[in-house]
Design an enzyme around this catalytic site. Structure first.
Site, short mmCIF file in Angstrom:
data_model
loop_
_atom_site.label_atom_id
_atom_site.label_comp_id
_atom_site.label_asym_id
_atom_site.label_seq_id
_atom_site.Cartn_x
_atom_site.Cartn_y
_atom_site.Cartn_z
N GLU A 19 51.86 60.94 63.94
CA GLU A 19 52.76 61.08 65.09
C GLU A 19 53.30 62.50 65.23
O GLU A 19 53.50 62.99 66.35
CB GLU A 19 53.94 60.09 64.97
CG GLU A 19 53.58 58.65 65.31
CD GLU A 19 53.13 57.81 64.12
OE1 GLU A 19 52.72 58.40 63.10
OE2 GLU A 19 53.20 56.58 64.23
N ALA A 27 49.71 53.55 68.59
CA ALA A 27 50.23 53.11 69.87
C ALA A 27 49.40 53.77 70.97
O ALA A 27 48.78 54.81 70.75
CB ALA A 27 51.69 53.48 70.00
N GLY A 76 50.84 53.71 64.79
CA GLY A 76 51.22 52.29 64.90
C GLY A 76 50.22 51.37 64.21
O GLY A 76 50.60 50.29 63.75
N GLU A 90 51.22 51.39 60.72
CA GLU A 90 52.50 50.67 60.66
C GLU A 90 52.28 49.16 60.78
O GLU A 90 52.99 48.37 60.15
CB GLU A 90 53.43 51.18 61.76
CG GLU A 90 53.84 52.63 61.50
CD GLU A 90 54.66 53.21 62.63
OE1 GLU A 90 54.09 53.45 63.71
OE2 GLU A 90 55.86 53.41 62.44
N1 CO8 Z 1 45.94 55.77 72.36
C1 CO8 Z 1 45.14 55.76 73.45
N2 CO8 Z 1 43.82 56.01 73.40
C2 CO8 Z 1 43.27 56.29 72.21
C3 CO8 Z 1 44.04 56.33 71.03
C4 CO8 Z 1 45.44 56.04 71.13
N3 CO8 Z 1 46.23 56.02 70.07
N4 CO8 Z 1 43.23 56.66 70.01
C5 CO8 Z 1 42.00 56.81 70.51
N5 CO8 Z 1 42.03 56.59 71.83
C6 CO8 Z 1 40.88 56.66 72.76
C7 CO8 Z 1 40.48 58.08 73.03
O1 CO8 Z 1 41.29 58.66 74.02
C8 CO8 Z 1 39.04 57.88 73.46
O2 CO8 Z 1 39.03 57.46 74.81
P1 CO8 Z 1 37.92 58.08 75.84
O3 CO8 Z 1 36.61 57.60 75.27
O4 CO8 Z 1 38.28 57.47 77.15
O5 CO8 Z 1 38.06 59.56 75.76
C9 CO8 Z 1 38.57 56.71 72.62
O6 CO8 Z 1 39.75 56.07 72.16
C10 CO8 Z 1 37.76 57.13 71.41
O7 CO8 Z 1 38.51 58.09 70.70
P2 CO8 Z 1 37.94 59.53 70.30
O8 CO8 Z 1 36.91 59.98 71.27
O9 CO8 Z 1 39.10 60.43 70.07
O10 CO8 Z 1 37.22 59.17 68.92
P3 CO8 Z 1 37.00 60.13 67.67
O11 CO8 Z 1 36.12 59.36 66.72
O12 CO8 Z 1 36.59 61.48 68.09
O13 CO8 Z 1 38.46 60.26 67.01
C11 CO8 Z 1 40.59 59.46 66.21
C12 CO8 Z 1 39.10 59.14 66.47
C13 CO8 Z 1 40.72 60.52 65.10
C14 CO8 Z 1 41.25 58.17 65.74
C15 CO8 Z 1 41.25 60.00 67.50
O14 CO8 Z 1 40.94 59.10 68.56
C16 CO8 Z 1 42.74 60.12 67.42
O15 CO8 Z 1 43.23 61.07 66.84
N6 CO8 Z 1 43.48 59.17 68.03
C17 CO8 Z 1 44.92 59.21 68.12
C18 CO8 Z 1 45.55 58.90 66.77
C19 CO8 Z 1 47.04 59.02 66.88
O16 CO8 Z 1 47.58 60.07 67.12
N7 CO8 Z 1 47.75 57.89 66.68
C20 CO8 Z 1 49.19 57.86 66.76
C21 CO8 Z 1 49.61 57.42 68.13
S1 CO8 Z 1 51.37 57.49 68.34
C22 CO8 Z 1 51.92 56.10 67.58
O17 CO8 Z 1 51.17 55.29 67.07
C23 CO8 Z 1 53.41 55.91 67.58
C24 CO8 Z 1 53.81 54.52 67.09
C25 CO8 Z 1 55.28 54.31 67.17
C26 CO8 Z 1 55.75 54.15 68.58
C27 CO8 Z 1 57.12 53.59 68.59
C28 CO8 Z 1 57.72 53.76 69.93
C29 CO8 Z 1 59.10 53.11 70.05
#
Ligand code: CO8
Length: 258
Positions: free
Chosen positions: A132, A66, A109, A112
């Site tokens: 998460e 998400a 997500g 999921e």
């Molecule tokens: N949301 C927003 N932006 C994101 C996300 C995300 N989930 N994932 C990556 N990005 C963005 C980064 O912020 C980055 O942006 P910028 O270039 O502007 O800094 C860009 O994408 C590239 O990402 P990275 O530079 O971090 O790339 P890496 O190769 O270094 O890392 C990863 C890749 C490991 C995937 C890393 O980006 C990461 O850990 N991302 C987040 C993963 C995460 O925690 N996902 C879970 C999110 S919470 C969720 O999904 C809850 C769902 C249920 C919700 C239900 C609510 C009712």
């Protein structure tokens, strides 16, 4: 090909292909993505030229979860009131099979969403996880329920409580995905599987999907009774007559979606 704000849609060989298209944020699933995917799923459901659907992302990420930037400052009352991810529940009403073609990250997500599809195939480099817990939250689009049903309690608890990511091989061994492809072949592999599904008797395909899904909702006796009725119902379809006659006449069947 049709470009929406966050996804693209095309129909290839009776397969509806939905591609998540927010590459700069690794296909983070914003509220807009959910609205567009569900809207397009409903359109494809109505399209008689389509028999199955594939959802995919980019080679780097199926979806990295998400959209964290959209959620970071929300309160419980915001999340409860807006319930912005509840729209994903509507994907459950789609009768046509949905295949996830996963390359790269399928996290939170994104994982999921793959679990919400009827089955997932993945590239060798795919990575699945529910991280998460590292953000101070828990999965909220079915992860604790569908992952547990797919892979069992031990691995689900391990992944959800530690935030550990697994690779395609472990995902395959544990039953999270059904096939692994070389990275360059995952989308064509998923489309080919969906094309085969789309070539069969549409009502029988939908009933088969309904019957498998009922295994997660019922006792064995109820499920077996339900399956028997659905099996009997296939004899009310043109496709059953066509399929069996074609077999006896030693020719290929010509199935339709209705
Ligand atoms: N949301 C927003 N932006 C994101 C996300 C995300 N989930 N994932 C990556 N990005 C963005 C980064 O912020 C980055 O942006 P910028 O270039 O502007 O800094 C860009 O994408 C590239 O990402 P990275 O530079 O971090 O790339 P890496 O190769 O270094 O890392 C990863 C890749 C490991 C995937 C890393 O980006 C990461 O850990 N991302 C987040 C993963 C995460 O925690 N996902 C879970 C999110 S919470 C969720 O999904 C809850 C769902 C249920 C919700 C239900 C609510 C009712």
């Amino acid at each position: 090909m049709r470009n929406l704000q966050t996804i693209t849609v095309e129909v290839i060989d009776r397969v509806g292909l939905i591609t998540l298209n927010r590459p700069k944020v690794l296909n983070a699933l914003s509220a807009r993505v959910a609205v567009e995917v569900v809207e397009v799923l409903k359109e494809l459901e109505e399209n008689a030229d389509v028999g199955a659907i594939v959802i995919t992302g980019s080679s780097r990420a199926f979806a990295a979860g998400a959209d964290i930037s959209e959620m970071a400052e929300k309160t419980f009352v915001d999340m409860y009131g807006d319930d912005m991810f509840s729209i994903w529940d509507e994907a459950r009403t789609i009768k046509k099979p949905i295949v996830a073609a996963v390359s790269g990250f399928a996290l939170g997500g994104g994982c999921e969403l793959a679990l919400l599809c009827d089955f997932a195939v993945a590239a060798e480099d795919a990575k699945f996880g529910l991280p998460e817990i590292k953000l101070g939250i828990i999965p909220g689009i079915g992860g604790t329920q569908r992952l547990t049903r797919a892979v069992g309690k031990a691995l689900a608890m391990d992944m959800i409580l530690t935030g550990r990511t697994i690779d395609a091989r472990e995902a395959m061994q544990s039953g999270l995905i059904s096939r692994i492809f070389p990275s360059s072949d995952v989308i064509t592999g998923a489309i080919e599987a969906a094309r085969i599904i789309a070539s069969y008797n549409g009502p029988a395909v939908a009933l088969a999907k309904e019957s498998v899904n009922s295994a997660f909702e019922t006792t064995l006796s109820q499920g077996l009774r339900h399956e028997r009725r659905l099996f009997q119902a296939t004899f009310a379809t043109e496709g059953q007559k066509e399929g069996m006659r074609a077999f006896l006449e030693k020719r290929s069947p010509q199935f339709t979606q209705r």
